[in-house]
Structure formats: C-alpha cells, structure tokens
Design a protein around this motif. Structure first.
Motif, PDB file in Angstrom:
ATOM      1  N   SER A  23      -1.396  13.321   8.616  1.00  0.00           N
ATOM      2  CA  SER A  23      -1.942  12.054   9.096  1.00  0.00           C
ATOM      3  C   SER A  23      -2.950  11.529   8.088  1.00  0.00           C
ATOM      4  N   GLY A  24      -3.721  10.524   8.516  1.00  0.00           N
ATOM      5  CA  GLY A  24      -4.725   9.963   7.624  1.00  0.00           C
ATOM      6  C   GLY A  24      -5.880  10.928   7.421  1.00  0.00           C
ATOM      7  N   GLY A  25      -6.072  11.844   8.359  1.00  0.00           N
ATOM      8  CA  GLY A  25      -7.207  12.750   8.283  1.00  0.00           C
ATOM      9  C   GLY A  25      -6.838  14.206   8.048  1.00  0.00           C
TER      10      GLY A  25
ATOM     11  N   GLY B  86      -2.010  11.148   4.003  1.00  0.00           N
ATOM     12  CA  GLY B  86      -2.105   9.732   4.390  1.00  0.00           C
ATOM     13  C   GLY B  86      -3.256   9.033   3.673  1.00  0.00           C
TER      14      GLY B  86
ATOM     15  N   ASP C 165      -3.020   5.859   1.247  1.00  0.00           N
ATOM     16  CA  ASP C 165      -3.836   4.655   1.509  1.00  0.00           C
ATOM     17  C   ASP C 165      -4.704   4.296   0.300  1.00  0.00           C
TER      18      ASP C 165
ATOM     19  N   GLY D 175       0.171   3.141   4.038  1.00  0.00           N
ATOM     20  CA  GLY D 175       1.362   3.960   4.302  1.00  0.00           C
ATOM     21  C   GLY D 175       2.624   3.154   4.585  1.00  0.00           C
TER      22      GLY D 175
ATOM     23  N   ASP E  56       5.909   2.668   2.097  1.00  0.00           N
ATOM     24  CA  ASP E  56       7.208   3.095   2.643  1.00  0.00           C
ATOM     25  C   ASP E  56       8.253   1.997   2.418  1.00  0.00           C
TER      26      ASP E  56
ATOM     27  N   GLY F 277       0.728  10.533  11.697  1.00  0.00           N
ATOM     28  CA  GLY F 277       1.043   9.191  11.204  1.00  0.00           C
ATOM     29  C   GLY F 277       2.016   9.145  10.036  1.00  0.00           C
TER      30      GLY F 277
ATOM     31  N   ASN G 289       7.013   8.121   7.809  1.00  0.00           N
ATOM     32  CA  ASN G 289       7.515   7.792   6.468  1.00  0.00           C
ATOM     33  C   ASN G 289       8.996   8.150   6.308  1.00  0.00           C
TER      34      ASN G 289
ATOM     35  N   THR H  56       2.052   7.857  15.173  1.00  0.00           N
ATOM     36  CA  THR H  56       0.638   7.495  15.042  1.00  0.00           C
ATOM     37  C   THR H  56      -0.074   7.809  16.355  1.00  0.00           C
TER      38      THR H  56
HETATM   39  O1  KG4 Z   1      -1.967  10.000  12.688  1.00  0.00           O
HETATM   40  P1  KG4 Z   1      -2.526   8.704  12.250  1.00  0.00           P
HETATM   41  O2  KG4 Z   1      -2.131   7.461  12.994  1.00  0.00           O
HETATM   42  O3  KG4 Z   1      -4.088   8.695  12.253  1.00  0.00           O
HETATM   43  C1  KG4 Z   1      -4.877   9.779  11.999  1.00  0.00           C
HETATM   44  O4  KG4 Z   1      -5.207  10.493  12.978  1.00  0.00           O
HETATM   45  O5  KG4 Z   1      -5.207   9.962  10.802  1.00  0.00           O
HETATM   46  O6  KG4 Z   1      -2.144   8.548  10.699  1.00  0.00           O
HETATM   47  C2  KG4 Z   1      -2.484   7.431   9.952  1.00  0.00           C
HETATM   48  C3  KG4 Z   1      -1.946   7.603   8.542  1.00  0.00           C
HETATM   49  C4  KG4 Z   1      -2.434   6.539   7.589  1.00  0.00           C
HETATM   50  O7  KG4 Z   1      -2.866   7.150   6.403  1.00  0.00           O
HETATM   51  C5  KG4 Z   1      -1.175   5.697   7.332  1.00  0.00           C
HETATM   52  O8  KG4 Z   1      -1.142   5.066   6.085  1.00  0.00           O
HETATM   53  C6  KG4 Z   1      -0.100   6.746   7.449  1.00  0.00           C
HETATM   54  O9  KG4 Z   1      -0.517   7.549   8.541  1.00  0.00           O
HETATM   55  N1  KG4 Z   1       1.226   6.150   7.724  1.00  0.00           N
HETATM   56  C7  KG4 Z   1       2.274   6.241   6.864  1.00  0.00           C
HETATM   57  C8  KG4 Z   1       3.336   5.505   7.441  1.00  0.00           C
HETATM   58  N2  KG4 Z   1       2.918   5.021   8.640  1.00  0.00           N
HETATM   59  C9  KG4 Z   1       1.618   5.427   8.787  1.00  0.00           C
HETATM   60  N3  KG4 Z   1       2.381   6.857   5.668  1.00  0.00           N
HETATM   61  C10 KG4 Z   1       3.563   6.755   5.038  1.00  0.00           C
HETATM   62  N4  KG4 Z   1       4.619   6.069   5.514  1.00  0.00           N
HETATM   63  C11 KG4 Z   1       4.553   5.444   6.706  1.00  0.00           C
HETATM   64  N5  KG4 Z   1       5.618   4.788   7.173  1.00  0.00           N
END
Ligand code: KG4
Length: 341
Positions: A142-144, A169, A173, A186, A190, A277, A281, A308
C-alpha cells in the motif's frame, strides 16, 4: 443460528468508509474519498480528520440504507483502531464507541493491516468460496506498507519481510510527482504503463538480504536519471511518459515478485494472495497470473473495490472476532504505529 450483521467503520487515512456484512456476505460498502488533498500532492492530516468528521454520519447512514437494514438489527460495530493518522482514526473510533454504546451492542477493534489481508474473506454471495486456506502467504502493498505476511489464522499473522525504507506505493507516488503527474500517482502510472515499453529504461535494483524490501534507492536513481535525461532533452518526460511509467512499474513489480518467490519457495506455501492499494495495479496483477501459471501457485486477487481502504475488510475481521466473542472495551485507545498485533 442467529444472523450476524456487522457494521464496519474505516477512517485511518483519507477515506471515510462504512460497510455492512451479513454472515460474512457483503450487503453494502460506502466510501467517501477526500478530494481536498489533491491540491497538496499528499494527505494533509488536519484536513483529513475534518473531512472524516463531516462524512462519517452520512456514510454510515447510506451503508445501512443500502444494506436494507435498520441499526437495531446490527450485531456489533467493528472499527479500525490503527495503524493510521491519529486525528483520522479518532473520528471513526469515537463514532464507533458512541454508536455501539447507544445500541447496547458489542464493539470490536480491528487492525487495519489485518483488515487488508482479510479482504479475501468478504463473500459476494452465499456460494462464493474462493478464499485462501490457512496458512497462506500475502503480499501486502500500500502507500504505507510493503510486507510479506504468513497468515496462519485471521488473528495470527507473521511478518516474514518488510520494507526497510519507503513502501512500494509511496515510491510510485513520489516518482510520479517527479514526472509532474497528479496525486495519487499509482493509478496514473498504471494507465500510462499499459501503453509503454517496460524494458525501455533501467533503474537501480535494491540489494537487501532475506525477505525485506527497499525502494528508496530506486526512487533516488529515478530522480537522478530524470534530471539527467531532461537536461539532454528538455521535453524528455512528456515525450516518453508511457515508456517511463511502464519501466518504473516493471522495476517495482520485479522487486516485489522476487522476494515473494523466495518466501513461497522457503515456506513451501503455494496459496498466495495480494492486498492493499497497490494490488489494484494491472502490472502486479498480471505478474501474479503469470506466477500462477509458471510456478503452480493458487492466487487470490481482490476485487478493485477491496484493494484501497474500505470498511468491508474491517467488517470481515469483525465477523471472525464476533464468532470468537473477542470484543473490545469502551476505553480502548486508537494507535498510529505500524504493527500487526
Ligand atoms: O492501501 P491504500 O489505499 O492506502 C494505504 O493504506 O496506504 O494504498 C494507497 C496506495 C497509493 O500509493 C496509490 O498510489 C497506490 O496505492 N495505488 C496504485 C494503484 N492504485 C492505487 N499503485 C499502482 N497502481 C494502481 N492501479
């Protein structure tokens, strides 16, 4: 047997979400995303908690309405306790406590990361049985977070490896920010990557022992390369954005899959799931399908709406905990630190 209706509430970052599951089957999943952060290129914590405050009541109202039940039918309220942004968490935690107390029903705290992993147990219908058997391996991206988790049970998860610096993630970003694309990068990367050549450019590869990840070297090499190439060709990024995106995605997916293959080999567990998240991808999803074919893995890829942050995954853990009567006291505090416990 009594029907189990769990209301899930998720507010750990910038999505306010509420969902209702009936015996583990999805009845509703309503999420209000916060557009306000787009102008800042990242989540602004204070603005996030203010938006949660505005969204939480209407989102819960809608989740109940779409589920076609009244609040009196609920068996329990499950909420994200952490990890996440403290100000954001407090909105969901306080709402859940007040709501459960007013209805006289149990309160269930849920770890956000366990929630992502348990998104695979949300049933779409009575006969939906495509769920991983325990133990299974889950790539949580994920982002974190970027972690390889061995899932022994819904409440027993072992982190085999994790990032020692940036999450996957976060790296995507940040690189997309260097390219001047929007936030979050992200989904944009993609989309562009689908039209580009993944082998056009190469970036630094990490060299970390064991199952751990590192993405900061890749991010720095991406930045330095872009600077150099823009100096040589001022419109370099605009002229080659599809190839750059495809090469970046390829590099990240490659790093993720390499360690995952190692974990599968070492544990001998071939049931492999992906969550978080970044599991939205398409390059990563294709790599999973390719590994299933090539190495005989049985793979579990979540529906886009469960990749997400969402409350259905929180209600999913809530259902397991409800069956085990693992309830939470009213004085439980939120926590921000990343942990699986
Ligand atoms: O799980 P999440 O919604 O939030 C957290 O808890 O971090 O993940 C968000 C991350 C972001 O960095 C976003 O850019 C990435 O997931 N993300 C993707 C895609 N959709 C979301 N990364 C690559 N391809 C995607 N289609």
């Amino acid at each position: 047997m009594e029907d189990i209706y769990i209301l899930g509430i998720e507010s750990s970052c910038d999505d306010t979400s509420a969902a209702v599951l009936k015996n583990g089957i999805i009845l509703s999943n309503v999420t209000a995303s916060q557009e306000v952060h787009k102008a800042y290129g990242g989540v602004v914590p204070e603005l996030a908690s203010r938006a949660h405050q505005q969204n939480v009541v209407p989102v819960v109202d809608q989740a109940l309405a779409r589920a076609g039940i009244t609040k009196e039918q609920l068996s329990a309220v499950a909420f994200t306790r952490g990890p996440g942004l403290m100000g954001s968490l407090l909105v969901g935690v306080s709402f859940a406590k007040g709501f459960a107390r007013s209805l006289g029903i149990p309160l269930i705290d849920v770890n956000h990361l366990q929630g992502h992993v348990m998104a695979h147990f949300i049933k779409e219908s009575e006969d939906d049985n495509h769920m991983p058997p325990f133990p299974f391996i889950c790539l949580l991206v994920s982002g974190g977070n970027s972690q390889i988790v061995k899932v022994n049970a819904y409440n027993d998860m072992e982190v085999l490896g994790q990032t020692i610096d940036d999450a996957a993630g976060e790296a995507i970003d940040k690189c997309s920010k260097v390219m001047g694309l929007g936030y979050p990068g992200g989904p944009i990367i993609d989309k562009l990557a689908r039209q580009g050549n993944p082998l056009a450019y190469k970036f630094a590869e990490p060299n970390v022992p064991g199952f751990d990840y590192s993405f900061s070297g890749l991010k720095t090499s991406f930045l330095y390369n872009m600077r150099k190439w823009v100096e040589e060709e001022p419109n370099f990024i605009e002229n080659h954005k599809e190839d750059i995106a495809a090469s970046l995605e390829h590099a990240i997916v490659d790093i993720l899959m390499k360690k995952l293959r190692l974990a599968v080999k070492q544990t001998g567990i071939k049931h492999v799931a992906v969550a978080g998240g970044v599991s939205a991808n398409n390059g990563l999803r294709n790599a999973f399908r390719d590994h299933a074919e090539r190495y005989g893995w049985t793979i579990y890829i979540p529906k886009f709406s469960y990749t997400t942050d969402n409350a259905a995954m929180i209600a999913s853990v809530g259902t397991f905990k409800y069956i085990d009567k693992d309830f939470t006291q009213i004085d439980v505090p939120a926590f921000s630190k990343v942990t699986f416990k």
